[in-house]
Scaffold this motif. Structure first.
Motif, PDB file in Angstrom:
ATOM      1  N   LEU A   5       0.798  -1.142   0.002  1.00  0.00           N
ATOM      2  CA  LEU A   5      -0.040  -0.029  -0.037  1.00  0.00           C
ATOM      3  C   LEU A   5       0.808   1.176  -0.079  1.00  0.00           C
ATOM      4  CD1 LEU A   5      -2.697  -0.819   2.775  1.00  0.00           C
ATOM      5  CD2 LEU A   5      -3.039  -0.891   0.167  1.00  0.00           C
ATOM      6  N   SER A  53      -5.472  -3.821  -1.442  1.00  0.00           N
ATOM      7  CA  SER A  53      -6.254  -2.626  -1.528  1.00  0.00           C
ATOM      8  C   SER A  53      -6.839  -2.214  -0.269  1.00  0.00           C
ATOM      9  CB  SER A  53      -7.370  -2.755  -2.709  1.00  0.00           C
ATOM     10  OG  SER A  53      -8.020  -3.763  -2.556  1.00  0.00           O
ATOM     11  N   THR A  99      -7.534   6.449   4.866  1.00  0.00           N
ATOM     12  CA  THR A  99      -8.669   5.751   4.267  1.00  0.00           C
ATOM     13  C   THR A  99      -9.888   5.496   5.179  1.00  0.00           C
ATOM     14  OG1 THR A  99      -7.967   3.444   4.712  1.00  0.00           O
ATOM     15  CG2 THR A  99      -7.117   4.811   2.736  1.00  0.00           C
TER      16      THR A  99
END
Length: 235
Positions: free
Chosen positions: A102, A171, A199
Protein backbone atom coordinates in the motif's frame (compact mmCIF):
# COMPACT_ATOMS: atom_id res chain seq x y z
CA UNK A 1 -25.98 -16.55 24.85
CA UNK A 2 -24.09 -16.68 21.56
CA UNK A 3 -20.76 -14.87 21.78
CA UNK A 4 -19.36 -12.96 18.81
CA UNK A 5 -16.45 -14.69 17.10
CA UNK A 6 -12.97 -13.11 17.17
CA UNK A 7 -10.29 -14.68 14.97
CA UNK A 8 -6.63 -13.94 15.78
CA UNK A 9 -4.10 -14.16 12.93
CA UNK A 10 -0.43 -14.32 13.92
CA UNK A 11 2.59 -12.80 12.19
CA UNK A 12 5.80 -14.55 11.16
CA UNK A 13 7.02 -15.59 14.61
CA UNK A 14 5.01 -17.45 17.24
CA UNK A 15 1.59 -18.73 16.22
CA UNK A 16 -1.69 -19.96 17.64
CA UNK A 17 -2.61 -18.91 21.17
CA UNK A 18 1.08 -18.37 22.02
CA UNK A 19 1.12 -15.33 19.71
CA UNK A 20 -1.61 -13.58 21.73
CA UNK A 21 -0.78 -14.05 25.45
CA UNK A 22 -2.51 -10.87 26.65
CA UNK A 23 -5.71 -11.52 24.71
CA UNK A 24 -6.65 -14.89 26.23
CA UNK A 25 -8.99 -13.19 28.69
CA UNK A 26 -11.16 -11.96 25.85
CA UNK A 27 -12.63 -15.47 25.76
CA UNK A 28 -14.86 -14.35 28.65
CA UNK A 29 -16.68 -11.97 26.30
CA UNK A 30 -16.05 -13.40 22.83
CA UNK A 31 -15.72 -16.73 21.06
CA UNK A 32 -11.98 -16.53 20.38
CA UNK A 33 -10.06 -18.64 17.87
CA UNK A 34 -6.26 -18.40 17.58
CA UNK A 35 -5.23 -19.52 14.12
CA UNK A 36 -2.18 -21.21 12.65
CA UNK A 37 -1.43 -19.88 9.17
CA UNK A 38 -0.44 -22.08 6.25
CA UNK A 39 3.06 -23.53 6.65
CA UNK A 40 3.23 -23.09 10.43
CA UNK A 41 2.65 -26.69 11.49
CA UNK A 42 4.78 -27.83 14.42
CA UNK A 43 5.25 -31.34 13.05
CA UNK A 44 5.93 -30.65 9.36
CA UNK A 45 8.42 -28.76 7.23
CA UNK A 46 7.65 -25.03 6.74
CA UNK A 47 5.88 -24.06 3.52
CA UNK A 48 6.05 -20.92 1.36
CA UNK A 49 3.55 -18.14 1.97
CA UNK A 50 0.15 -18.87 0.47
CA UNK A 51 -2.20 -15.89 0.89
CA UNK A 52 -5.11 -17.70 -0.72
CA UNK A 53 -4.81 -20.61 1.70
CA UNK A 54 -4.48 -18.20 4.63
CA UNK A 55 -7.67 -16.45 3.52
CA UNK A 56 -9.45 -19.80 3.44
CA UNK A 57 -8.23 -20.57 6.96
CA UNK A 58 -9.48 -17.21 8.26
CA UNK A 59 -12.81 -17.48 6.43
CA UNK A 60 -13.41 -21.00 7.76
CA UNK A 61 -12.71 -19.78 11.29
CA UNK A 62 -15.08 -16.83 10.93
CA UNK A 63 -17.99 -19.06 9.97
CA UNK A 64 -20.98 -16.73 9.58
CA UNK A 65 -18.85 -13.71 10.41
CA UNK A 66 -16.92 -12.04 13.19
CA UNK A 67 -13.99 -9.82 14.09
CA UNK A 68 -10.43 -10.29 12.82
CA UNK A 69 -7.32 -9.27 14.78
CA UNK A 70 -4.10 -9.70 12.80
CA UNK A 71 -0.42 -8.98 13.46
CA UNK A 72 2.42 -8.04 11.10
CA UNK A 73 2.53 -10.39 8.08
CA UNK A 74 -0.77 -11.94 9.13
CA UNK A 75 -2.42 -8.59 8.45
CA UNK A 76 -1.79 -9.01 4.72
CA UNK A 77 -4.07 -12.03 4.28
CA UNK A 78 -6.56 -10.56 6.75
CA UNK A 79 -6.88 -7.40 4.65
CA UNK A 80 -7.17 -9.42 1.46
CA UNK A 81 -10.05 -11.41 2.93
CA UNK A 82 -11.79 -8.26 4.18
CA UNK A 83 -11.69 -6.87 0.63
CA UNK A 84 -12.91 -10.11 -0.96
CA UNK A 85 -15.46 -11.08 1.72
CA UNK A 86 -16.45 -7.92 3.64
CA UNK A 87 -19.69 -9.55 4.76
CA UNK A 88 -17.64 -11.90 6.94
CA UNK A 89 -15.48 -9.26 8.64
CA UNK A 90 -17.37 -7.11 11.15
CA UNK A 91 -14.24 -5.29 12.29
CA UNK A 92 -10.56 -5.47 11.41
CA UNK A 93 -7.76 -4.84 13.91
CA UNK A 94 -4.31 -4.62 12.34
CA UNK A 95 -1.32 -4.65 14.70
CA UNK A 96 1.91 -3.32 13.16
CA UNK A 97 0.59 -4.40 9.74
CA UNK A 98 3.21 -5.35 7.14
CA UNK A 99 0.90 -4.12 4.36
CA UNK A 100 3.81 -2.60 2.51
CA UNK A 101 2.38 -2.81 -1.00
CA UNK A 102 0.00 0.00 0.00
CA UNK A 103 2.88 2.37 0.79
CA UNK A 104 5.58 1.14 -1.58
CA UNK A 105 6.12 4.64 -2.99
CA UNK A 106 6.36 6.38 0.38
CA UNK A 107 9.82 7.18 1.84
CA UNK A 108 10.19 4.72 4.75
CA UNK A 109 8.64 1.80 2.87
CA UNK A 110 10.61 2.56 -0.27
CA UNK A 111 13.88 2.59 1.70
CA UNK A 112 12.96 -0.70 3.37
CA UNK A 113 12.20 -2.36 0.04
CA UNK A 114 15.47 -1.12 -1.47
CA UNK A 115 17.31 -2.64 1.51
CA UNK A 116 15.50 -5.99 1.61
CA UNK A 117 14.56 -6.74 -2.00
CA UNK A 118 18.09 -7.85 -3.05
CA UNK A 119 18.13 -10.35 -0.18
CA UNK A 120 14.74 -11.82 -1.11
CA UNK A 121 15.81 -11.98 -4.74
CA UNK A 122 18.62 -14.41 -3.86
CA UNK A 123 16.96 -16.27 -0.99
CA UNK A 124 16.60 -19.54 -2.90
CA UNK A 125 20.38 -19.65 -3.35
CA UNK A 126 21.01 -19.19 0.39
CA UNK A 127 20.78 -21.59 3.28
CA UNK A 128 18.23 -20.89 5.98
CA UNK A 129 20.92 -19.64 8.35
CA UNK A 130 22.59 -17.49 5.69
CA UNK A 131 19.26 -15.83 4.97
CA UNK A 132 18.47 -15.38 8.67
CA UNK A 133 21.87 -13.85 9.37
CA UNK A 134 21.60 -11.39 6.49
CA UNK A 135 17.99 -10.56 7.34
CA UNK A 136 18.79 -9.76 10.98
CA UNK A 137 21.83 -7.71 10.02
CA UNK A 138 19.73 -5.60 7.64
CA UNK A 139 16.89 -4.91 10.03
CA UNK A 140 18.86 -4.47 13.26
CA UNK A 141 22.61 -4.40 12.48
CA UNK A 142 22.94 -7.36 14.88
CA UNK A 143 24.13 -10.88 14.20
CA UNK A 144 21.94 -13.98 14.31
CA UNK A 145 23.05 -17.11 16.12
CA UNK A 146 22.98 -20.46 14.42
CA UNK A 147 19.59 -22.05 15.26
CA UNK A 148 20.29 -24.58 18.02
CA UNK A 149 16.92 -26.31 18.39
CA UNK A 150 14.54 -27.94 15.94
CA UNK A 151 11.97 -25.19 16.52
CA UNK A 152 14.59 -22.52 15.86
CA UNK A 153 15.67 -24.29 12.66
CA UNK A 154 12.05 -24.41 11.52
CA UNK A 155 11.67 -20.70 12.28
CA UNK A 156 14.74 -19.89 10.17
CA UNK A 157 13.45 -22.01 7.27
CA UNK A 158 10.01 -20.44 7.52
CA UNK A 159 11.44 -16.91 7.46
CA UNK A 160 13.29 -17.63 4.22
CA UNK A 161 10.11 -18.98 2.62
CA UNK A 162 7.90 -15.99 3.47
CA UNK A 163 7.00 -13.90 0.42
CA UNK A 164 8.01 -10.23 0.44
CA UNK A 165 5.01 -8.33 1.86
CA UNK A 166 5.43 -5.50 -0.63
CA UNK A 167 4.45 -7.88 -3.42
CA UNK A 168 0.99 -8.73 -2.02
CA UNK A 169 -1.97 -7.51 -4.14
CA UNK A 170 -3.60 -5.28 -1.51
CA UNK A 171 -6.23 -2.57 -1.66
CA UNK A 172 -8.08 -0.60 1.02
CA UNK A 173 -11.00 -2.17 2.89
CA UNK A 174 -14.18 -0.22 2.12
CA UNK A 175 -16.81 -0.09 4.85
CA UNK A 176 -15.14 -2.36 7.43
CA UNK A 177 -14.44 -0.57 10.75
CA UNK A 178 -10.67 -0.81 11.19
CA UNK A 179 -8.27 -0.19 14.07
CA UNK A 180 -4.55 0.07 13.33
CA UNK A 181 -2.33 -0.38 16.39
CA UNK A 182 1.37 0.47 16.16
CA UNK A 183 4.26 0.64 18.60
CA UNK A 184 5.52 4.09 17.61
CA UNK A 185 9.06 2.80 17.19
CA UNK A 186 9.51 2.22 13.44
CA UNK A 187 8.63 4.77 10.70
CA UNK A 188 7.86 1.91 8.31
CA UNK A 189 4.80 0.78 10.30
CA UNK A 190 3.75 4.30 11.18
CA UNK A 191 3.72 5.09 7.46
CA UNK A 192 1.38 2.17 6.77
CA UNK A 193 -0.83 3.19 9.70
CA UNK A 194 -1.10 6.79 8.56
CA UNK A 195 -1.97 5.64 5.05
CA UNK A 196 -4.77 3.46 6.42
CA UNK A 197 -5.93 6.28 8.70
CA UNK A 198 -6.30 8.39 5.57
CA UNK A 199 -8.76 5.81 4.23
CA UNK A 200 -10.92 5.85 7.37
CA UNK A 201 -9.14 3.57 9.85
CA UNK A 202 -8.57 4.56 13.48
CA UNK A 203 -4.86 4.70 14.33
CA UNK A 204 -3.67 4.26 17.91
CA UNK A 205 -0.14 3.96 19.33
CA UNK A 206 0.94 1.92 22.37
CA UNK A 207 4.39 0.94 23.70
CA UNK A 208 5.84 -2.47 23.02
CA UNK A 209 7.83 -2.16 19.79
CA UNK A 210 6.64 -4.60 17.15
CA UNK A 211 4.31 -6.29 19.66
CA UNK A 212 2.25 -3.48 21.22
CA UNK A 213 -0.59 -5.95 21.87
CA UNK A 214 1.62 -7.55 24.54
CA UNK A 215 1.44 -4.41 26.70
CA UNK A 216 -1.48 -3.43 28.97
CA UNK A 217 -1.99 -0.27 26.92
CA UNK A 218 -2.15 -2.08 23.59
CA UNK A 219 -4.36 -4.85 24.93
CA UNK A 220 -6.76 -2.27 26.38
CA UNK A 221 -7.06 -0.53 23.01
CA UNK A 222 -7.93 -3.81 21.26
CA UNK A 223 -10.48 -4.75 23.91
CA UNK A 224 -12.11 -1.30 23.84
CA UNK A 225 -12.41 -1.39 20.04
CA UNK A 226 -13.98 -4.86 20.01
CA UNK A 227 -16.38 -4.09 22.85
CA UNK A 228 -17.47 -0.81 21.25
CA UNK A 229 -18.20 -2.68 18.03
CA UNK A 230 -20.16 -5.28 19.99
CA UNK A 231 -22.27 -2.60 21.70
CA UNK A 232 -22.93 -0.93 18.37
CA UNK A 233 -24.03 -4.21 16.81
CA UNK A 234 -26.34 -4.92 19.75
CA UNK A 235 -27.90 -1.47 19.48
Amino acid sequence: MNLERVVFVHGSGTFGAAAWPKQHGLSLDFDCLYLRRHGFATDADPQPTDHERDQEIIADALGDGGHVVAHSHGAVSAMMLAVERPELVRTLTLVEPACLSLTADLPATKAHIELMAPLFAQRHALSDHEFLRSFVRRVSAADARLPATEDARRDAARLRLQSPPWEAPLSIVPGVPTLVLTGGWEPLYEEVAEYLAGTGAVHRVAPGGHRPHDTPEGDALIRAFLRAAGRQAAA
